[in-house]
Design a protein around this motif. Structure first.
Motif, mmCIF file in Angstrom:
data_model
loop_
_atom_site.group_PDB
_atom_site.id
_atom_site.type_symbol
_atom_site.label_atom_id
_atom_site.label_comp_id
_atom_site.label_asym_id
_atom_site.label_seq_id
_atom_site.Cartn_x
_atom_site.Cartn_y
_atom_site.Cartn_z
ATOM 1 N N SER A 149 -1.273 10.549 -2.565
ATOM 2 C CA SER A 149 -1.128 11.844 -1.923
ATOM 3 C C SER A 149 -1.440 12.913 -2.972
ATOM 4 C CB SER A 149 0.300 12.019 -1.411
ATOM 5 O OG SER A 149 1.199 12.141 -2.508
ATOM 6 N N LEU A 150 -1.103 14.151 -2.680
ATOM 7 C CA LEU A 150 -1.210 15.210 -3.685
ATOM 8 C C LEU A 150 0.051 15.294 -4.550
ATOM 9 C CD1 LEU A 150 -2.984 18.041 -1.654
ATOM 10 C CD2 LEU A 150 -3.944 16.664 -3.499
ATOM 11 N N ASP A 151 1.052 14.482 -4.217
ATOM 12 C CA ASP A 151 2.279 14.404 -5.015
ATOM 13 C C ASP A 151 2.884 15.794 -5.234
ATOM 14 O OD1 ASP A 151 4.244 12.994 -6.268
ATOM 15 O OD2 ASP A 151 3.127 12.604 -8.111
ATOM 16 N N LEU A 152 3.157 16.467 -4.125
ATOM 17 C CA LEU A 152 3.574 17.868 -4.182
ATOM 18 C C LEU A 152 5.008 18.062 -4.663
ATOM 19 C CD1 LEU A 152 1.983 19.101 -0.839
ATOM 20 C CD2 LEU A 152 1.045 19.288 -3.152
ATOM 21 N N TYR A 153 5.810 17.001 -4.674
ATOM 22 C CA TYR A 153 7.221 17.151 -5.029
ATOM 23 C C TYR A 153 7.562 16.505 -6.367
ATOM 24 C CZ TYR A 153 7.095 18.228 -0.097
ATOM 25 O OH TYR A 153 6.766 18.775 1.118
ATOM 26 N N ARG A 154 6.544 16.250 -7.160
ATOM 27 C CA ARG A 154 6.767 15.566 -8.425
ATOM 28 C C ARG A 154 7.475 16.487 -9.428
ATOM 29 N NH1 ARG A 154 0.398 15.713 -10.255
ATOM 30 N NH2 ARG A 154 0.405 17.787 -11.242
ATOM 31 N N GLN A 155 8.109 15.859 -10.407
ATOM 32 C CA GLN A 155 8.666 16.592 -11.533
ATOM 33 C C GLN A 155 7.601 16.677 -12.627
ATOM 34 O OE1 GLN A 155 11.184 18.276 -11.359
ATOM 35 N NE2 GLN A 155 13.056 17.226 -10.720
ATOM 36 N N PRO A 156 7.509 17.728 -13.403
ATOM 37 C CA PRO A 156 8.464 18.847 -13.452
ATOM 38 C C PRO A 156 8.038 20.050 -12.624
ATOM 39 C CG PRO A 156 7.021 18.951 -15.342
ATOM 40 C CD PRO A 156 6.567 17.765 -14.527
ATOM 41 N N ALA A 161 14.171 13.545 -1.950
ATOM 42 C CA ALA A 161 13.464 12.662 -2.859
ATOM 43 C C ALA A 161 12.647 11.657 -2.094
ATOM 44 C CB ALA A 161 14.475 11.933 -3.740
ATOM 45 N N ASP A 162 13.125 11.223 -0.960
ATOM 46 C CA ASP A 162 12.450 10.131 -0.288
ATOM 47 C C ASP A 162 12.857 10.117 1.167
ATOM 48 O OD1 ASP A 162 11.005 7.912 0.116
ATOM 49 O OD2 ASP A 162 12.276 6.561 -1.008
ATOM 50 N N VAL A 163 12.190 10.877 2.009
ATOM 51 C CA VAL A 163 12.612 11.009 3.390
ATOM 52 C C VAL A 163 12.106 9.821 4.177
ATOM 53 C CG1 VAL A 163 12.591 12.453 5.418
ATOM 54 C CG2 VAL A 163 12.499 13.484 3.189
ATOM 55 N N ILE A 186 0.873 -1.167 0.000
ATOM 56 C CA ILE A 186 0.000 0.000 0.000
ATOM 57 C C ILE A 186 0.914 1.222 0.000
ATOM 58 C CG2 ILE A 186 -1.805 1.257 1.247
ATOM 59 C CD1 ILE A 186 -2.652 -1.443 2.469
ATOM 60 N N GLY A 187 0.914 1.974 -1.100
ATOM 61 C CA GLY A 187 1.906 3.036 -1.221
ATOM 62 C C GLY A 187 1.384 4.268 -1.918
ATOM 63 N N ALA A 188 2.112 5.355 -1.725
ATOM 64 C CA ALA A 188 1.817 6.641 -2.356
ATOM 65 C C ALA A 188 2.867 6.933 -3.423
ATOM 66 C CB ALA A 188 1.773 7.747 -1.306
ATOM 67 N N GLN A 189 2.691 8.077 -4.096
ATOM 68 C CA GLN A 189 3.588 8.437 -5.184
ATOM 69 C C GLN A 189 4.987 8.787 -4.668
ATOM 70 O OE1 GLN A 189 0.643 9.827 -4.442
ATOM 71 N NE2 GLN A 189 -0.412 10.609 -6.251
ATOM 72 N N PRO A 190 6.014 8.464 -5.458
ATOM 73 C CA PRO A 190 6.005 7.645 -6.664
ATOM 74 C C PRO A 190 5.719 6.190 -6.305
ATOM 75 C CG PRO A 190 8.251 8.156 -6.063
ATOM 76 C CD PRO A 190 7.375 8.944 -5.135
ATOM 77 N N TYR A 191 4.770 5.584 -7.023
ATOM 78 C CA TYR A 191 4.295 4.261 -6.640
ATOM 79 C C TYR A 191 5.383 3.206 -6.785
ATOM 80 C CZ TYR A 191 -0.343 6.340 -6.711
ATOM 81 O OH TYR A 191 -1.428 7.131 -6.475
ATOM 82 N N SER A 248 7.779 11.063 -10.472
ATOM 83 C CA SER A 248 8.815 10.931 -9.464
ATOM 84 C C SER A 248 9.163 12.290 -8.909
ATOM 85 C CB SER A 248 10.062 10.315 -10.087
ATOM 86 O OG SER A 248 9.759 9.070 -10.628
ATOM 87 N N PRO A 249 9.468 12.366 -7.603
ATOM 88 C CA PRO A 249 9.842 13.633 -7.040
ATOM 89 C C PRO A 249 11.284 13.961 -7.360
ATOM 90 C CG PRO A 249 9.947 11.983 -5.393
ATOM 91 C CD PRO A 249 9.459 11.323 -6.631
ATOM 92 N N LEU A 250 11.727 15.113 -6.944
ATOM 93 C CA LEU A 250 13.110 15.487 -7.149
ATOM 94 C C LEU A 250 14.005 14.428 -6.578
ATOM 95 C CD1 LEU A 250 13.333 19.211 -6.299
ATOM 96 C CD2 LEU A 250 13.588 18.146 -8.476
ATOM 97 N N SER A 251 14.977 14.041 -7.215
ATOM 98 C CA SER A 251 15.827 12.986 -6.753
ATOM 99 C C SER A 251 16.962 13.383 -5.984
ATOM 100 C CB SER A 251 16.336 12.228 -7.902
ATOM 101 O OG SER A 251 17.583 11.901 -7.729
ATOM 102 N N ALA A 252 17.518 14.099 -5.813
ATOM 103 C CA ALA A 252 18.823 14.271 -5.343
ATOM 104 C C ALA A 252 19.312 13.097 -4.695
ATOM 105 C CB ALA A 252 18.917 15.390 -4.437
ATOM 106 N N SER A 253 18.689 12.095 -4.361
ATOM 107 C CA SER A 253 19.436 11.446 -3.379
ATOM 108 C C SER A 253 19.090 10.146 -2.864
ATOM 109 C CB SER A 253 19.481 12.337 -2.230
ATOM 110 O OG SER A 253 18.285 12.459 -1.667
ATOM 111 N N SER A 254 19.420 10.072 -1.779
ATOM 112 C CA SER A 254 19.246 9.044 -0.888
ATOM 113 C C SER A 254 17.893 9.189 -0.380
ATOM 114 C CB SER A 254 20.199 9.234 0.204
ATOM 115 O OG SER A 254 20.305 10.475 0.595
#
Length: 553
Positions: free
Chosen positions: A81-88, A540-542, A59-64, A514-520
């Motif tokens: 969710s509302l996917d507030l950090y998605r690109q672009p 990107a994924d806290v 059971i997951g939210a974006q990015p799925y 997908s949200p901003l990636s920077a990272s880890s």
């Protein structure tokens, strides 16, 4: 066994441990397996749980999440969710028609004030969803959401994975902040860690990935030691394996890192490369991650004239990643801290010799210096340069460490072992809760077996209520309705939030948006810099799995 056969009461085949198969809800508030360790963990653990004979609904939210195909009982429910950090359009303001309820309003308000809302808001949506499907699951497994919504009754015993406390990342970000404004911004972004600390202390069963993380969960979050159990995660040793047909490129050093995350220590590896090229002019670095436009890493590359000696790659497939690691003479993990370090385990599994720091739990994975890897202190570019020089100049040492490293991973760090250990903790949690769910079988809410499936429209409607497309519908009478008692204001305010306030059939590709990636997994990515509206990239994924990110979005 099909869903129809289970409904008819036909006897079930036992799981791999000889006991009744379990119905598992695996929660992940971000699931992209290419941009954050949370998705990697969910993808591989869910597959291995299914291989053991259990039924797993992610059971997951974006990015799925992206789930592996061909496994009975493995499915995804999208809980958007509302996917507030998605690109672009990261940090976007949703249109009026996108708001579904008060949880959506809370999500936007927290973002507008510089905070990170997703752990809280996902937990509230997940609670509503799980309560509406009471009896469908034997156990609920939360992957480090640690939100207020998961306290209390969620319809089944709760087991929670904490990869490591995000307070570690918060402190490293504060230490690297170079202005009062930046420090304020970091504190505001990581305000959700206060909620996670309160929630963690009340959890009955916590899994973590290393002994180092176990102690830090005790020290940072105040969780009792007897509630924390170490279940090592691992590498996909079928995929990450030696292949002599892949040519090794002389002088190639490979690392998986995010340039803008101090925790990753990439700047020290860049400085080490500059030093080692005096003796090994062919030495060059390939970073699996996003090229920095500015910041310490970009400045170091310019200062040492390394523009042609450092390449960044992103968006590569698993197969391409494996071949890249195989082609290297040295794999390096320069991190200041890791809660486990999947990149270390994966590199070792390919037989590529590893140079790693002793930050956090890395020694638990990499083993002893000189036996299965070369180990150096974190934050020491001179030590990294010496280690690189030794490995680049000694083919026999590379061969010995590479073979010993793979053998260590095969013995200790595989996803099959991780799944077996996790199931044992599930059964303990179920026994503590009284032996399992009601005898009434509610499995008709699950997709039929036969491969991954998607249940769109995350929350099932409450009895007598309308069906929903998305997290939930707003019941007549106001935004607090239809929330299973979680009336607006009844949930503790998110740390720093305003008061009062599933992959689908797309198996094999990342969820859209997908949200901003920077990272880890997010921790350590740049925080917003203004209270009235964030203006710099968000994590990107806290999740606390940040150490294991592929950083390839």
């Amino acid at each position: 066994m099909t869903a129809e056969a289970r409904e008819a009461g036909a006897p079930e085949d036992p799981a791999a441990d000889g006991l009744r198969p379990l119905d598992i809800a695996l929660l992940t508030y971000k699931g992209n397996p290419f941009c954050g360790g949370q998705g990697v963990y969910v993808r591989h653990l869910s597959r291995e749980l299914a291989r053991l004979g259990h039924r797993v609904e992610v059971i997951g939210a974006q990015p799925y999440p992206v789930l592996d195909e061909g496994y009975d009982g493995l499915s995804l429910t999208e809980l958007p969710s509302l996917d507030l950090y998605r690109q672009p359009d990261p940090f976007r303001t949703p249109g009026r028609g996108e708001y579904r309820d008060w949880i959506d309003a809370l999500e936007v308000a927290t973002m507008w004030t510089g905070g990170f809302p997703e752990p809280l808001t996902f937990s509230l949506r997940a609670r509503r969803h799980l309560r509406a499907r009471r009896g469908a699951f034997d156990v609920v497994h939360d992957n480090q959401t640690l939100g207020y919504g998961l306290l209390g009754d969620v319809g089944a015993p709760l087991v929670t994975t904490i990869h490591h406390p995000i307070t570690v990342d918060r402190q490293l970000e504060l230490d690297a902040a170079d202005s009062r404004q930046r420090r304020w911004s970091v504190r505001r972004w990581y305000a959700f860690t206060r909620m996670q600390k309160r929630v963690a202390r009340r959890l009955p069963s916590v899994l973590t990935v290393s002994g180092t993380s176990r102690q830090e969960i005790v020290d940072h979050l105040g969780v009792r030691q007897d509630r924390i159990h170490v279940v090592h995660i691992g590498a996909d040793t079928d995929l990450f394996s030696p292949d002599p047909s892949v040519p090794v490129v002389p002088g190639r050093i490979v690392t998986t890192s995010s340039a803008d995350v101090p925790l990753k220590g990439l700047v020290y590896l860049v400085e080490a490369l500059a030093k080692v090229r005096a003796e090994h002019p062919g030495a060059h670095l390939v970073v699996v991650g996003k090229r920095p436009a500015e910041g310490p890493v970009a400045q170091a590359m310019e200062r040492y004239g390394l523009e042609g000696a450092v390449d960044f790659v992103k968006g590569i497939s698993d197969a391409e990643l494996v071949d890249l690691v195989r082609s290297a003479q040295v794999a390096c993990v320069p991190s200041l801290y890791e809660g486990f370090s999947l990149p270390a385990a994966e590199a070792m599994a390919t037989g590529t010799p590893l140079l790693a720091t002793t930050g956090g739990a890395i020694p638990e994975v990499a083993g002893r210096d000189g036996e299965t890897c070369l180990a150096v202190p974190p934050g020491d570019s001179g030590a990294l340069a010496a280690g690189l020089g030794r490995l680049l100049g000694d083919p026999d040492l590379r061969a010995r460490l590479g073979a010993a490293g793979r053998e260590r991973v095969l013995r200790h760090f595989t996803w099959a072992r991780a799944a077996e250990g996790t199931v044992a903790r599930y059964r303990e949690a179920i026994e503590r809760a009284g032996g399992g769910r009601d005898t009434a079988d509610h499995r008709t809410t699950r997709p039929a077996s036969g491969g991954p499936a998607t249940a769109r429209g995350a929350a099932s409607p409450a009895p007598g209520g309308p069906a929903t497309t998305g997290a939930a519908s707003v019941a007549p009478g106001g935004p607090a309705a239809a929330t299973d008692g979680a009336a607006q204001g009844s949930v503790p305010a998110a740390a720093g939030a305003p008061a009062g306030a599933g992959p689908s059939a797309r198996v094999g590709s990342a969820g859209a948006g997908s949200p901003l990636s920077a990272s880890s997994a997010g921790a350590g990515s740049p925080a917003p810099t203004a209270a009235t509206g964030p203006v710099s990239p968000a994590p990107a994924d806290v999740t606390g799995v940040n150490s294991e990110s592929r950083a390839t979005c």
